[in-house]
Write a protein that holds these residues in place. Structure first.
Motif, short mmCIF file in Angstrom:
data_model
loop_
_atom_site.label_atom_id
_atom_site.label_comp_id
_atom_site.label_asym_id
_atom_site.label_seq_id
_atom_site.Cartn_x
_atom_site.Cartn_y
_atom_site.Cartn_z
N HIS A 137 0.81 -1.22 0.00
CA HIS A 137 0.00 0.00 0.00
C HIS A 137 0.85 1.27 0.00
CE1 HIS A 137 -3.56 -2.39 0.54
NE2 HIS A 137 -3.04 -2.94 1.63
N CYS A 138 1.86 1.33 0.88
CA CYS A 138 2.64 2.57 1.01
C CYS A 138 4.08 2.44 0.54
CB CYS A 138 2.59 3.08 2.44
SG CYS A 138 3.42 2.02 3.66
N GLY A 139 4.55 1.22 0.28
CA GLY A 139 5.90 1.00 -0.23
C GLY A 139 6.99 0.98 0.83
N SER A 140 6.62 1.11 2.11
CA SER A 140 7.63 1.10 3.18
C SER A 140 8.39 -0.21 3.23
CB SER A 140 6.97 1.30 4.54
OG SER A 140 6.39 2.56 4.64
N ALA A 141 9.71 -0.11 3.44
CA ALA A 141 10.55 -1.28 3.59
C ALA A 141 10.20 -2.01 4.87
CB ALA A 141 12.02 -0.87 3.60
N LEU A 142 10.19 -3.35 4.80
CA LEU A 142 9.81 -4.19 5.94
C LEU A 142 10.80 -5.35 6.08
CD1 LEU A 142 5.99 -4.30 5.22
CD2 LEU A 142 7.10 -3.13 7.15
N PRO A 143 10.80 -6.02 7.22
CA PRO A 143 11.72 -7.14 7.42
C PRO A 143 11.47 -8.29 6.45
CG PRO A 143 10.71 -6.48 9.51
CD PRO A 143 9.99 -5.75 8.41
N ASN A 144 12.53 -9.05 6.21
CA ASN A 144 12.38 -10.29 5.43
C ASN A 144 13.39 -11.31 5.93
OD1 ASN A 144 14.77 -10.59 3.49
ND2 ASN A 144 14.14 -8.49 3.05
N THR A 145 13.08 -12.56 5.68
CA THR A 145 13.98 -13.63 6.04
C THR A 145 14.54 -14.20 4.75
OG1 THR A 145 12.65 -14.12 8.00
CG2 THR A 145 14.19 -15.82 7.28
N GLN A 146 15.86 -14.24 4.67
CA GLN A 146 16.51 -14.75 3.48
C GLN A 146 16.71 -16.26 3.60
OE1 GLN A 146 19.85 -12.25 2.51
NE2 GLN A 146 18.52 -10.50 2.21
N ASN A 147 17.06 -16.89 2.48
CA ASN A 147 17.15 -18.35 2.39
C ASN A 147 17.93 -19.01 3.52
OD1 ASN A 147 15.68 -18.20 0.07
ND2 ASN A 147 17.42 -18.43 -1.29
N GLU A 148 18.98 -18.39 3.98
CA GLU A 148 19.82 -19.00 5.01
C GLU A 148 19.21 -18.83 6.40
OE1 GLU A 148 21.27 -15.95 3.42
OE2 GLU A 148 21.39 -17.17 1.63
N GLY A 149 17.97 -18.32 6.50
CA GLY A 149 17.35 -18.07 7.79
C GLY A 149 17.79 -16.76 8.41
N LEU A 150 18.44 -15.94 7.63
CA LEU A 150 18.94 -14.65 8.11
C LEU A 150 17.82 -13.62 8.07
CD1 LEU A 150 21.42 -12.92 8.94
CD2 LEU A 150 21.71 -12.42 6.50
N LEU A 151 17.49 -13.03 9.21
CA LEU A 151 16.48 -11.99 9.30
C LEU A 151 17.14 -10.65 9.00
CD1 LEU A 151 13.58 -11.07 10.04
CD2 LEU A 151 14.37 -10.90 12.41
N VAL A 152 16.57 -9.92 8.04
CA VAL A 152 17.08 -8.60 7.65
C VAL A 152 15.98 -7.58 7.96
CG1 VAL A 152 17.97 -7.17 5.76
CG2 VAL A 152 18.44 -9.65 5.79
N VAL A 153 16.31 -6.59 8.78
CA VAL A 153 15.33 -5.61 9.23
C VAL A 153 15.81 -4.20 8.88
CG1 VAL A 153 14.05 -4.69 11.20
CG2 VAL A 153 14.70 -7.11 11.16
N PRO A 154 15.09 -3.49 7.99
CA PRO A 154 15.44 -2.10 7.73
C PRO A 154 15.27 -1.30 9.03
CG PRO A 154 13.93 -2.93 6.06
CD PRO A 154 13.97 -3.95 7.16
N ALA A 155 16.33 -0.65 9.48
CA ALA A 155 16.31 0.03 10.78
C ALA A 155 15.22 1.08 10.87
CB ALA A 155 17.68 0.65 11.06
N GLY A 156 14.91 1.75 9.77
CA GLY A 156 13.92 2.81 9.79
C GLY A 156 12.49 2.36 9.99
N CYS A 157 12.21 1.07 9.85
CA CYS A 157 10.83 0.60 10.04
C CYS A 157 10.53 0.25 11.49
CB CYS A 157 10.51 -0.57 9.11
SG CYS A 157 11.32 -2.12 9.52
#
Length: 133
Positions: A77-97
């Motif tokens: 809806h708004c395009g804001s970056a959000l966390p995701n989990t990559q294939n290796e189980g690595l959680l990536v979280v954009p600090a600004g969210c």
């Protein structure tokens, strides 16, 4: 156990992250510049923290750049970056969210060979507490 809370700009998506962050990288690669529209991305990483969607999970969509490890999740809806989990189980979280404070200091600037030409002069720009008059 530490709990971090976050959301998107429009408030549709809300989430909690339970656990600690292992690192906090400021990435200056061209992919991160393109997907943030800025000089760099500021992402927190964890191998052990758990992401729990509290609201709006169906509004989360993802994009993975072909032939690369670059991927991002965002609110449709708004395009804001959000966390995701990559294939290796690595959680990536954009600090600004995140809506809660981040206790970890940035670990390092990475891919600085691609640094925006204007980034080194940012500190010399005037500062305003709100919009300039």
């Amino acid at each position: 156990m530490t709990i971090h809370r976050g959301s998107c700009l429009c408030g549709t998506v809300k989430f909690e992250i339970e656990g600690e962050f292992d690192s906090f990288f400021l990435c200056h690669c061209k992919h991160c510049q393109k997907d943030t529209g800025s000089a760099h991305a500021a992402n927190l990483f964890s191998q052990s923290a758990e992401l729990n969607w509290q609201a709006g999970e169906k509004a989360v969509t993802s994009y993975s750049l072909p032939d690369s490890r670059h991927s991002k999740s965002f609110c449709k809806h708004c395009g804001s970056a959000l966390p995701n989990t990559q294939n290796e189980g690595l959680l990536v979280v954009p600090a600004g969210c995140l809506d809660t404070p981040v206790a970890i200091a940035p670990t390092a600037h990475i891919f600085t060979k691609s640094k925006a030409e204007w980034e080194d002069i940012i500190a010399a720009a005037p500062e305003f507490t709100g919009s300039p008059e």
